[in-house]
Scaffold this motif. Structure first.
Motif, PDB file in Angstrom:
ATOM      1  N   SER A  26    -107.311  -8.223   0.999  1.00 41.47           N
ATOM      2  CA  SER A  26    -106.509  -7.073   0.770  1.00 41.47           C
ATOM      3  C   SER A  26    -104.740  -7.294   0.917  1.00 41.47           C
ATOM      4  CB  SER A  26    -107.011  -6.013   1.752  1.00 41.47           C
ATOM      5  OG  SER A  26    -106.185  -4.820   1.751  1.00 41.47           O
ATOM      6  N   GLU A  27    -104.079  -6.199   0.165  1.00 45.94           N
ATOM      7  CA  GLU A  27    -102.861  -6.296   0.470  1.00 45.94           C
ATOM      8  C   GLU A  27    -102.079  -5.242   0.222  1.00 45.94           C
ATOM      9  OE1 GLU A  27    -101.397  -9.200  -2.571  1.00 45.94           O
ATOM     10  OE2 GLU A  27    -102.823  -8.622  -3.909  1.00 45.94           O
ATOM     11  N   ALA A  28    -100.732  -4.885   0.970  1.00 47.81           N
ATOM     12  CA  ALA A  28    -100.227  -3.687   0.949  1.00 47.81           C
ATOM     13  C   ALA A  28     -99.034  -3.860  -0.164  1.00 47.81           C
ATOM     14  CB  ALA A  28     -99.519  -3.621   2.233  1.00 47.81           C
ATOM     15  N   ASN A  40     -97.306   2.148   1.782  1.00 47.60           N
ATOM     16  CA  ASN A  40     -98.269   1.328   1.157  1.00 47.60           C
ATOM     17  C   ASN A  40     -99.335   0.674   1.813  1.00 47.60           C
ATOM     18  OD1 ASN A  40     -96.300   0.722  -1.595  1.00 47.60           O
ATOM     19  ND2 ASN A  40     -95.063   0.874   0.349  1.00 47.60           N
ATOM     20  N   GLY A  42    -103.257  -1.301   1.892  1.00 47.77           N
ATOM     21  CA  GLY A  42    -104.304  -1.879   1.089  1.00 47.77           C
ATOM     22  C   GLY A  42    -105.728  -1.246   1.137  1.00 47.77           C
ATOM     23  N   LYS A  43    -106.651  -1.883   0.598  1.00 50.15           N
ATOM     24  CA  LYS A  43    -108.046  -1.418   0.810  1.00 50.15           C
ATOM     25  C   LYS A  43    -108.586  -1.953   1.946  1.00 50.15           C
ATOM     26  CE  LYS A  43    -110.152  -5.195  -1.569  1.00 50.15           C
ATOM     27  NZ  LYS A  43    -111.020  -5.786  -2.733  1.00 50.15           N
ATOM     28  N   THR A  54    -107.379  -2.808   7.215  1.00 48.20           N
ATOM     29  CA  THR A  54    -106.550  -2.851   6.457  1.00 48.20           C
ATOM     30  C   THR A  54    -105.279  -3.013   6.917  1.00 48.20           C
ATOM     31  OG1 THR A  54    -106.120  -1.540   4.167  1.00 48.20           O
ATOM     32  CG2 THR A  54    -106.023  -0.312   6.174  1.00 48.20           C
ATOM     33  N   GLU A  56    -100.818  -2.109   6.032  1.00 45.51           N
ATOM     34  CA  GLU A  56     -99.871  -0.988   5.858  1.00 45.51           C
ATOM     35  C   GLU A  56     -98.431  -1.631   5.751  1.00 45.51           C
ATOM     36  OE1 GLU A  56     -98.269   3.367   6.654  1.00 45.51           O
ATOM     37  OE2 GLU A  56     -99.999   2.292   7.788  1.00 45.51           O
ATOM     38  N   SER A 107     -94.048  -8.206   2.329  1.00 43.55           N
ATOM     39  CA  SER A 107     -95.494  -8.005   1.873  1.00 43.55           C
ATOM     40  C   SER A 107     -96.297  -8.250   3.284  1.00 43.55           C
ATOM     41  CB  SER A 107     -95.938  -8.638   0.630  1.00 43.55           C
ATOM     42  OG  SER A 107     -95.519  -9.974   1.023  1.00 43.55           O
ATOM     43  N   GLU A 109    -100.750  -8.952   3.973  1.00 41.34           N
ATOM     44  CA  GLU A 109    -101.951  -9.269   3.414  1.00 41.34           C
ATOM     45  C   GLU A 109    -103.156  -9.613   4.428  1.00 41.34           C
ATOM     46  OE1 GLU A 109    -100.316 -12.147   0.623  1.00 41.34           O
ATOM     47  OE2 GLU A 109    -101.372 -13.787   1.945  1.00 41.34           O
ATOM     48  N   THR A 122    -104.500 -11.985   9.150  1.00 47.65           N
ATOM     49  CA  THR A 122    -103.394 -11.489   8.216  1.00 47.65           C
ATOM     50  C   THR A 122    -102.128 -12.317   8.140  1.00 47.65           C
ATOM     51  OG1 THR A 122    -102.369 -10.067   9.758  1.00 47.65           O
ATOM     52  CG2 THR A 122    -104.487  -9.408   8.941  1.00 47.65           C
TER      53      THR A 122
END
Length: 220
Positions: A26-28, A40, A42-43, A54, A56, A107, A109, A122
């Motif tokens: 997952s990534e934001a 922003n 992610g899933k 997740t 953000e 970013s 992730e 992460t």
């Protein structure tokens, strides 16, 4: 000074071909101070143990013109088995317009879960031009807390002067350490020359902020 050890592992014990190395779970997205886009997220992803998470990324800009001020926040959302959500700010930075970092791409992730599903890996990523800095952040659901470990200070004394190295958090080893891949990004060498920093894998004990070089032994 980081403690350095050398350990031998069977190839089957460390999954070097895991999908986390090439694609995050997952990534934001990417955020800059020049083009902030609010929140922003992610899933959500889940582990076999029943935990979910997740990532953000938020960039908030105040002021106007040459007095703009930016706050970038990396936030981790986690849910336990009771489905209650916690939001943790794992990193934050402030920049003013005109700073070199104003245009850097930020970013966040998710790289993967430990085998037992209790640990989440992460990566906080800051990038600008050919430079990037990846900082692993590990959340332990059993302890209810996170560890953020900057890698450059751990490797600094081993890297030759003028050698540029970036880092990638690949995943967890079988014993719950973080597998790190330092990569020499020096493209100025002649064809066929060795990289300025050897291509190896390292284990990061995120609780103690120590690194251990991994020697891989193939099975006979």
């Amino acid at each position: 000074m980081p403690k350095l050890l050398v350990v031998a592992l069977l190839v089957c014990a460390v999954p070097f071909g895991v999908s986390q190395e090439s694609k995050p779970l997952s990534e934001a997205g990417i955020v800059t101070c020049e083009y902030p886009s609010g929140e922003n997220i992610g899933k959500w992803v889940s582990s076999a143990a029943g935990f979910s998470a997740t990532v953000e990324l938020r960039a908030s800009v105040t002021g106007s013109g040459d007095r703009r001020h930016c706050v970038t926040s990396w936030k981790l959302h986690v849910r336990g088995k009771d489905d209650k959500e916690r939001i943790l700010t794992v990193a934050e930075r402030e920049d003013n317009v005109g700073d070199n970092e104003w245009d850097q791409e930020n970013s966040f992730e998710i790289n993967g879960w430990s085998k037992d599903g209790q640990l989440l890996l992460t990566s906080q990523v800051e990038a600008q031009g050919d430079w990037d800095e990846t900082t692993p952040v590990v959340f332990d659901f059993s302890a209810g807390r996170f560890w953020r470990v900057e890698l450059s200070p751990l490797f600094k004394r081993m890297i030759p002067s003028g050698c540029y190295v970036v880092y990638r958090a690949i995943g967890f080893t079988a014993d719950g350490a973080v597998l790190i891949a330092p990569i020499s990004a020096d493209n100025d060498g002649e064809p066929g020359t060795k990289p300025c920093f050897p291509v190896r894998r390292w284990k990061l004990d995120f609780r103690k902020s120590t690194i251990t070089r991994v020697e891989i032994k193939k099975k006979n």
